[in-house]
Design a protein around this motif. Structure first.
Motif, mmCIF file in Angstrom:
data_model
loop_
_atom_site.group_PDB
_atom_site.id
_atom_site.type_symbol
_atom_site.label_atom_id
_atom_site.label_comp_id
_atom_site.label_asym_id
_atom_site.label_seq_id
_atom_site.Cartn_x
_atom_site.Cartn_y
_atom_site.Cartn_z
ATOM 1 N N ASN B 143 -0.237 -50.243 23.045
ATOM 2 C CA ASN B 143 -0.861 -49.497 24.132
ATOM 3 C C ASN B 143 -0.004 -48.316 24.581
ATOM 4 N N ILE B 144 0.124 -47.381 23.694
ATOM 5 C CA ILE B 144 0.949 -46.198 23.952
ATOM 6 C C ILE B 144 0.059 -44.960 23.868
ATOM 7 N N THR B 145 0.047 -44.168 24.912
ATOM 8 C CA THR B 145 -0.674 -42.896 24.893
ATOM 9 C C THR B 145 0.306 -41.754 25.127
ATOM 10 N N LEU B 146 0.226 -40.762 24.250
ATOM 11 C CA LEU B 146 1.047 -39.555 24.386
ATOM 12 C C LEU B 146 0.079 -38.393 24.481
ATOM 13 N N ARG B 147 0.220 -37.574 25.523
ATOM 14 C CA ARG B 147 -0.779 -36.504 25.674
ATOM 15 C C ARG B 147 -0.214 -35.266 26.359
ATOM 16 N N ASN B 148 -0.867 -34.151 26.034
ATOM 17 C CA ASN B 148 -0.666 -32.891 26.764
ATOM 18 C C ASN B 148 0.754 -32.336 26.687
ATOM 19 N N PHE B 149 1.287 -32.258 25.488
ATOM 20 C CA PHE B 149 2.567 -31.571 25.330
ATOM 21 C C PHE B 149 2.691 -31.056 23.901
ATOM 22 N N SER B 150 3.697 -30.201 23.717
ATOM 23 C CA SER B 150 3.990 -29.714 22.368
ATOM 24 C C SER B 150 5.405 -30.106 21.986
ATOM 25 N N ILE B 151 5.648 -30.204 20.673
ATOM 26 C CA ILE B 151 7.027 -30.347 20.178
ATOM 27 C C ILE B 151 7.323 -29.205 19.219
ATOM 28 N N ASP B 152 8.553 -28.750 19.281
ATOM 29 C CA ASP B 152 9.001 -27.708 18.362
ATOM 30 C C ASP B 152 10.499 -27.887 18.146
ATOM 31 N N PHE B 153 11.010 -27.280 17.095
ATOM 32 C CA PHE B 153 12.450 -27.254 16.851
ATOM 33 C C PHE B 153 12.930 -25.812 16.979
ATOM 34 N N TYR B 154 14.053 -25.650 17.673
ATOM 35 C CA TYR B 154 14.615 -24.319 17.893
ATOM 36 C C TYR B 154 14.920 -23.639 16.567
ATOM 37 N N ARG B 155 15.498 -24.376 15.641
ATOM 38 C CA ARG B 155 15.753 -23.869 14.299
ATOM 39 C C ARG B 155 14.943 -24.765 13.354
ATOM 40 N N ALA B 156 13.978 -24.162 12.647
ATOM 41 C CA ALA B 156 13.159 -24.933 11.707
ATOM 42 C C ALA B 156 14.034 -25.482 10.588
ATOM 43 N N PHE B 157 13.567 -26.573 9.966
ATOM 44 C CA PHE B 157 14.323 -27.155 8.847
ATOM 45 C C PHE B 157 14.025 -26.460 7.518
ATOM 46 N N HIS B 158 13.002 -25.616 7.504
ATOM 47 C CA HIS B 158 12.770 -24.751 6.349
ATOM 48 C C HIS B 158 13.234 -23.345 6.744
ATOM 49 N N SER B 159 13.166 -22.417 5.785
ATOM 50 C CA SER B 159 13.492 -21.025 6.089
ATOM 51 C C SER B 159 12.452 -20.112 5.455
ATOM 52 N N GLU B 160 12.411 -18.882 5.925
ATOM 53 C CA GLU B 160 11.425 -17.916 5.445
ATOM 54 C C GLU B 160 12.066 -16.538 5.298
ATOM 55 N N GLY B 161 11.485 -15.732 4.426
ATOM 56 C CA GLY B 161 11.931 -14.346 4.286
ATOM 57 C C GLY B 161 10.771 -13.482 3.805
ATOM 58 N N LYS B 162 10.867 -12.197 4.093
ATOM 59 C CA LYS B 162 9.823 -11.265 3.641
ATOM 60 C C LYS B 162 10.223 -10.669 2.290
ATOM 61 N N ILE B 163 9.294 -10.678 1.338
ATOM 62 C CA ILE B 163 9.600 -10.167 0.001
ATOM 63 C C ILE B 163 9.645 -8.642 0.033
ATOM 64 N N LEU B 164 10.822 -8.087 -0.346
ATOM 65 C CA LEU B 164 11.009 -6.625 -0.373
ATOM 66 C C LEU B 164 10.831 -6.062 -1.769
ATOM 67 N N ALA B 165 11.212 -6.833 -2.759
ATOM 68 C CA ALA B 165 11.105 -6.377 -4.150
ATOM 69 C C ALA B 165 11.236 -7.587 -5.056
ATOM 70 N N VAL B 166 10.670 -7.466 -6.248
ATOM 71 C CA VAL B 166 10.761 -8.545 -7.228
ATOM 72 C C VAL B 166 11.078 -7.918 -8.573
ATOM 73 N N GLY B 167 12.029 -8.497 -9.295
ATOM 74 C CA GLY B 167 12.357 -7.985 -10.622
ATOM 75 C C GLY B 167 12.625 -9.124 -11.575
ATOM 76 N N ASP B 168 13.138 -8.801 -12.717
ATOM 77 C CA ASP B 168 13.355 -9.799 -13.743
ATOM 78 C C ASP B 168 14.504 -10.719 -13.340
ATOM 79 N N GLY B 169 14.186 -11.926 -12.895
ATOM 80 C CA GLY B 169 15.215 -12.901 -12.529
ATOM 81 C C GLY B 169 15.775 -12.726 -11.131
ATOM 82 N N TYR B 170 15.181 -11.840 -10.351
ATOM 83 C CA TYR B 170 15.684 -11.686 -8.975
ATOM 84 C C TYR B 170 14.554 -11.378 -7.999
ATOM 85 N N MET B 171 14.859 -11.524 -6.740
ATOM 86 C CA MET B 171 13.916 -11.177 -5.674
ATOM 87 C C MET B 171 14.722 -10.691 -4.484
#
Lengths: 619, 619
Positions: B143-171
């Motif tokens: 009998n557990i109810t959890l409601r009306n909130f959000s969870i987030d992490f300040y630093r995500a455990f994955h990472s992201e980057g914007k692709i600027l260029a792609v070449g043979d064997g590199y990015m």
């Protein structure tokens, strides 16, 4: 003093056992702790399906025999000579915090948990461990003798290669078969588990095996590199750690298992052995935790994935006639200290052992400091264990008398007694003290346990060819170091202690160092003197504190190749250096002096370098 | 059926509570489990020193309030709206095995262990977690109810980057500030922890902080890469995982936080976002273990280091009106499945949720198989849990009725009851059965638990823009999937189950899929059909087994851009595809067919593709 040992002998069984235990004189004789009387039942392993010299996995049968022996106690387990193999799959499992090694959910082959009066006699047996597995863990046990066997790991947790060439930012190596590796698709060197997974009882599941093997590869990651000379089998003159990080770009070269690795720090001599030091300390050989009357006799530790022997909160421990030494084809034995003792009591004795080629000190005997993290009220504080490899180290118990210490000066403010302890997690305890907390205590200051500091007896050992130092003597009990031979690249003996970095409690009170040979030590980077007496005290407080007391250094032989410090003395009250012989050798090239020759004294009182010391061969 | 739930309501307290619990109709209404009656004590967090919108660490105060509430039960905890911060340092600690995520010694902020009748109402609060920390773990609770909130992490455990260029064997990539990284001295890219360590109560210990930060960097390691289109916020047409391994050579480029990475597999489109998928699943958002009557209502999961919600051995679980969605500046939400349920009973309901941008499926509801590893005698066997992320998953209990299964065919030989279980370790149990083990069982065959397979109700959800598939339906209870919207790159619905790879038990018996919109799904590599009915049965046995039964697919809309499979049917008895509308779109380029258009049937009986299905816009 912790109350942990007060119940050890409380059962009638234990009392009966105690009556026939041969207690060892605290001072000079070698020790025999375990029972050799009429009440002992002898269990022969061969009668329990444990057969040497086969490829079978003996783990389950040994675990069950140990568990059976532990249930009733008072057993001698006798192995037939020969080789036995052990794998993690069917091992005992327990979450274990191991000071100065890595905590974790361990797979244990010899789980001596709550054991009383057990002897294991290997009769010369060789125990070979495969993969991520912990050989021996003693926890809450008493009267344990382990004798006459060796331990080794089929695949070492470190790796080695022969240096073929060295250039600007690269090194070429030949990696022997016994250190499996690959260069992955990203061009990164990865050391791998050996292909010694237990022959499966079922058809091989290739996908799963691949996942497991990848997982296991992490066990063999490295953290830095260090060179060894295959002739001397020691680190070369002035060679130190290469801080390579865990991952190196690499490429294959012509020739079987020849590779080129890339990093700006790479240097070394062609023909030498380059070692990749283990990233982890997950698999120490013998963990002796909260246990008393423990004897290791005639044990050989060929390898350990961490320290050879780790004693924490143990009472009366002896290791004698034993060896830490690498097996055929390897230059490294244990991947960290040969032995290490933390908050032990009674006695710690190391007698007639060989400690060689371990990747850290031969021993370090100390206490631990924990920090006042937050003061909540006059009586209550959050106490934080600062060093990650001390997390989970429980040494604050109800009724314990604690020393309250100014962190930066290591000065003792006074004592207080523990009224209650609530564990928040492995880092933090909520602690209530009997008396008001000394008003001078501020967050950042420390506490340590006042206990029956052990008598430390180090006699007749050979310490050589390891990385770093000989022995770290940081015990407040009587300490005698005699008849040992040291040939180590760093300080042979180091006294330290601090509450800002390692949080290891030192501060000796009664040390005798006599009749030892310090043979051409300090030929590399780990230490300022052959006998280096130090303490982690901030500059502003150095004048007022004397952390180490009463050190006698007599009748030792120092073979030295230059006039660098034999003795560096800091924060000492009463030290006498007398009747020692200092011989000049040509073992290594002489170095430019950065201090006065031989001796330096800072912030110390009553230091006597006697006139009777002999200097032989100097101009 | 496990006996775990039989004691949940056994105390008089619980009975009183039960009397007023509003039980949810099993079929169609939304659910309200928790008590809203006179007996409830309301605890306002602000009266317990828990203040929003400050930088203070609320962890200790919340842990203590939760522990207090759990001790007596029957509490409603009400947060004031605003943002709260949580750090590992003062969190509750528990070793937890989390199926399909990573086991370990966890730091938990909301430790609902043995809780009964607790509601937590966030009133819109945002819970922000810092570092390696587990938000919610429910264990042995009811009998557990959890409601009306959000969870987030300040630093995500994955990472992201914007692709600027792609070449043979590199990015070339630009890495935003919110994903800290360095290129180390070996030229290897390392993603790092954020500099969000709690402002220390003591002077900073630089050496220690450095050690801790290095340790923490491992949390942010990656295992593969995947591209996203910032316009559609989904993976691009036919983009799949790039198997980069964990470490890449890299170098800095001109421009702040611009780097070049090297690997032969690198490909992508300039302007797209390249994601580095988390190596670990240590920090799932909500773990619901051995718990009953659990409701998540109006919860937003911005991020989880693993699955958003993991239910294992839980009974009657509902998640409604909730979201898994990335926070500002990120393209990824949870780093694995949005939700996942294993060996649950009673009911699993997912109602009116948004599941988007998680890096794996929206849900997977299944059982587990464990393997006969060694047959010891007629009644006794070692049973091994095969998949490492299932290790420690206890589902074999005394008195449980088990199904004995031929591993390669998934054919059931019969049942047997557990007489005793001895845990050897997290992988292996020694199991004794009541009756002799079926003589056809050989090592490699499997068992699973016969239990109150849950009613699965999936209604009104939007599933889009994630990696991989929509939902994996592998539950033997009644399963209704209705009124959902799917826009996913792989199969929208997958039925599977095997005892050789994932060891996930499937084999549906009663499934209705109606009134859903399958919108231009299957535009990439994860699946063979929009509705993919499969089973891990070896070729030799496929003719004789029908693993899935009774599937009705009606009144759905399929928007498709080519004639690839809408429905792939394998090992099914009774399936009816009726009154569905298939609309041709131009969302993506058409692909060459590798099968007949739209439908494929293999090793199945009584499959009816009715004449009433409408195909609109096809030639």
């Amino acid at each position: 003093m912790s109350c942990r040992f007060t119940n050890v002998f409380s059962t009638s069984d234990s009392i009966r056992i105690l009556a026939v235990v041969l207690f060892f004189s605290l001072v000079f004789s070698s020790s025999v702790y375990a029972l050799q009387g009429a009440d002992v039942e002898v269990l022969y392993t061969k009668e329990h399906g444990i057969v040497p010299n086969t490829k079978q996995d003996s783990t389950r049968a040994v675990v069950e025999l140990i568990e059976k022996a532990v249930r009733s106690g008072n057993k001698k387990i006798v192995f037939a000579p020969g080789t036995y193999h052990f794998y993690p799959e069917m091992a005992h499992e327990a979450y274990t915090f191991i000071s100065n090694n890595d905590e974790g959910l361990k797979r244990v082959v010899f789980p001596l948990f709550g054991a009383n009066n057990i002897e294991i006699d290997g009769q010369g047996a060789d125990f070979v461990f495969h993969g991520g597995i912990n050989p021996f863990i003693l926890q809450d046990s008493a009267n344990i003798t382990l004798r006459n066997f060796s331990i080794d790991f089929y695949r070492a947790f470190h790796s080695e290669g022969k240096i073929l060439a060295v250039g600007d930012g690269y090194m070429d190596l030949h990696i022997p078969e016994i250190f499996p590796f690959r260069i992955n698709a990203a061009g990164i060197l990865e050391f791998l588990a050996a292909d010694d997974i237990r022959p499966s009882k079922i058809e091989k599941n290739i996908k799963l095996e691949r996942r497991l093997t990848t997982k296991k590869a992490e066990e063999y990651a490295f953290k830095r590199m260090l060179e060894y000379d295959p002739e001397t089998r020691a680190t070369p003159y002035m060679a130190g750690d290469l801080h390579s990080g865990h991952w190196l770009s690499a490429k294959k070269l012509e020739g079987h298992r020849n590779i080129r690795i890339f990093h700006p720090v790479l240097k070394g001599t062609v023909g030498n052995i380059m070692t990749f030091s283990s990233k982890y300390r997950r698999f120490p050989g013998f963990v002796v935790s909260d246990s008393s009357e423990v004897l290791l006799d005639n044990i050989t530790i060929y390898h350990a994935g961490g320290m050879g022997v780790l004693g924490q909160r143990c009472h009366n421990f002896t290791m004698q006639n034993s060896k830490v030494t690498p097996s055929e084809g390897r230059i490294i034995s244990a991947t960290a200290d040969a032995t290490h003792f933390n908050n032990c009591t009674g006695k710690v004795a190391l007698i007639n052992n060989l400690f060689e080629n371990q990747q850290d000190d031969a021993t370090n005997i100390h206490g631990i400091y924990a920090m006042f993290y937050e003061l909540l009220d006059e009586h209550t504080a959050y106490i934080k264990t600062m060093h990650p490899q001390q997390w989970g180290f429980d040494f604050i118990d109800v009724g314990d008398e604690m020393e309250l210490v100014h962190g930066k000066s290591l000065r003792t403010y006074g004592t207080n007694t523990i009224q209650s302890v609530t564990r928040i997690n492995k880092e933090i305890n909520l602690v209530r003290f009997d008396k008001p907390i000394d008003s001078r205590i501020k967050p950042g200051d420390s506490i340590s346990e006042i206990r029956d500091y052990p008598f430390v007896h180090i006699k007749g050992n050979t310490i050589r060819r390891n990385r770093a130092r000989g022995m770290l003597l940081n015990c407040r009990g009587k300490t005698i170091v005699e008849d040992n031979y040291f040939h180590v690249p760093g300080a042979a003996l180091l006294f330290e202690g601090d509450a800002v970095n390692w949080y290891e409690q030192g501060g000796v009170t009664d040390v005798t160092i006599r009749n030892n040979v310090f043979d051409n030590s300090l030929f590399s980077v780990w230490g300022k003197a052959i006998i280096d007496v130090d303490a982690g005290i901030e500059k502003a407080f150095q004048a007022e504190v004397r952390y180490n007391k009463n050190i006698l250094i007599e009748n030792n032989t120092f073979n030295v190749f230059d006039e660098r410090l034999i003795l560096d003395i800091f924060s000492v009250e009463n030290l006498r250096f007398t009747n020692n012989t200092i011989n000049k050798t040509t073992a290594f090239p002489e170095r430019e002096l950065t201090t006065e020759p031989f001796f330096r004294v800072k912030h110390s009182d009553n230091v006597i370098i006697a006139d009777d010391n002999k200097f032989v061969g100097f101009d």
